[in-house]
Design an enzyme around this catalytic site. Sequence first.
Site, short mmCIF file in Angstrom:
data_model
loop_
_atom_site.label_atom_id
_atom_site.label_comp_id
_atom_site.label_asym_id
_atom_site.label_seq_id
_atom_site.Cartn_x
_atom_site.Cartn_y
_atom_site.Cartn_z
N LEU A 147 0.95 -1.31 -0.12
CA LEU A 147 0.14 -0.10 -0.09
C LEU A 147 0.88 1.11 -0.27
O LEU A 147 0.44 2.33 0.10
CB LEU A 147 -1.09 0.04 1.28
CG LEU A 147 -1.76 -1.28 1.33
CD1 LEU A 147 -2.59 -1.13 2.89
CD2 LEU A 147 -2.68 -1.54 0.40
N PRO A 151 -44.03 12.55 39.62
CA PRO A 151 -44.89 11.47 40.45
C PRO A 151 -46.33 12.08 40.33
O PRO A 151 -46.70 13.18 40.65
CB PRO A 151 -44.03 11.59 41.83
CG PRO A 151 -42.81 11.87 41.79
CD PRO A 151 -42.77 12.94 40.37
N GLY A 152 -47.23 11.13 40.04
CA GLY A 152 -48.69 11.51 40.18
C GLY A 152 -49.22 12.25 38.89
O GLY A 152 -50.37 12.42 39.09
N TYR A 158 2.13 11.49 -11.66
CA TYR A 158 1.47 10.37 -10.52
C TYR A 158 1.18 9.24 -11.20
O TYR A 158 1.54 8.10 -11.05
CB TYR A 158 0.66 10.98 -9.90
CG TYR A 158 -0.09 10.16 -8.79
CD1 TYR A 158 0.56 9.63 -7.59
CD2 TYR A 158 -1.45 9.68 -8.90
CE1 TYR A 158 -0.03 8.92 -6.64
CE2 TYR A 158 -2.09 8.74 -8.32
CZ TYR A 158 -1.28 8.18 -7.06
OH TYR A 158 -2.40 7.49 -6.16
N ASN A 164 -11.14 7.28 -6.32
CA ASN A 164 -11.02 8.08 -5.11
C ASN A 164 -11.53 7.29 -4.02
O ASN A 164 -12.71 6.91 -3.92
CB ASN A 164 -12.10 9.55 -5.32
CG ASN A 164 -11.70 9.98 -6.38
OD1 ASN A 164 -10.82 10.89 -6.39
ND2 ASN A 164 -12.23 10.14 -7.43
N LYS A 203 2.56 5.22 -11.08
CA LYS A 203 1.57 4.13 -10.78
C LYS A 203 1.60 3.04 -12.12
O LYS A 203 1.60 1.80 -11.54
CB LYS A 203 0.28 4.65 -10.50
CG LYS A 203 0.02 5.09 -9.16
CD LYS A 203 0.29 4.16 -8.06
CE LYS A 203 -0.13 5.11 -6.82
NZ LYS A 203 -0.08 3.99 -5.46
#
Length: 399
Positions: free
Chosen positions: A64, A309-310, A118, A147, A122
């Site tokens: 890689l 409560p209640g 580039y 990409n 490659k």
Amino acid sequence: MNILITGAKGFVGKNLTAALQNVKDGKDRTHPGLEIGELYLYDIDSPKELLDEACKNADFVFNLAGVNRPQNPEEFMQGNFGFASTLLDTLKKHNNKCPIVLSSSIQATLIGRYDSDYGRSKKAGEDLFFEYEKETGAKVLVYRFPNLFGKWCRPNYNSAVATFCNNIANDLPITVNDPAVELELLYIDDLVDEMFCALEGKAHKCSFDGIKTVLCDDGKYCAAPVTHRVTLGEIVKLLESFRDQPKTLVMPEIPYNSFAKKLYSTYLSYLPKEKASFELKMNVDARGSFTELLKTEKCGQFSVNISKPGITKGQHWHNTKWEFFIVVSGHGLIQQRKIGSDEVLNFNVSGEKIEAVHMLPGYTHNIINLSDTEDLVTVMWANECFDPNKPDTFFEVVE
């Protein structure tokens, strides 16, 4: 199986290493029968002795390593071709003919805007690997990746998606010259899945029609089968909706395995600490509180209700809207009565036995906190987001 990963500190290398380590440690059991031995993690600052040891003992190699943004154009060839040559020479030195993956780029096609220093570096690396395959008989798998995007990808380097995610997450400006430009994007998890396919002898083969990947059984190259074609404008629009979500509470539609799902996961990985949490508006009164949690574009909204409560809350009905009430803490009673009827449906609910209760259309309903001391906490889902112009909510006591 001993595995050498070159470029191990890079974007793909870090993700692949983490995935392999999870398998090795028994944390990921989705690859039964795959036994990971030594992981040789080699990068530009690693001692040369490590490469020699790894090339001697490796059963599989992921190459890689590469140069994407050098200071001088000639460094492309040195980094992308020169190291590949060193790697292959070291394998030959130890007569190691294990399979090897080469991470190349779609730019190696040298077509149109991809005709670059580039791309040529490659392409030279690819040719070198194919010659190595002919010479040694070793299995070579060459991937021309489009990409890439995903967590841990470096912004302002070679990924527009990483840059957009980072900048929008951190309130920095972005530049989009042409929103109509389309990118072919490969998500890091899909790439890693394909690397496991390669490791297990199941790599997907392909050929190329120009720059278009064509999956086929007898292709010269290999490819990850799942990619996404998206315009820059579409990417930015999604990212802006993700950015606004803490204010709007609206989660865009994110189907399974969609680009939106993968982009949202990527975006979140760039959030600074101060944005990893956000306040919600609590509507508080003497009875307790009601807080909207999340709204969706097509599947309603989620809220949390706290009753003291209640206290009795509700006492209303809907024509078309329906809800789930899910008590997660406390002890209460949910009552429902069909409009025009005297029959009351009673549901005792408790956080000790969590269950979902339908609020039926055409039934007035309430929820009563039966405790004298504890709050009643209820998670609520409605099939539609609240519309103040058409609330579909009508007051009527249950009994």
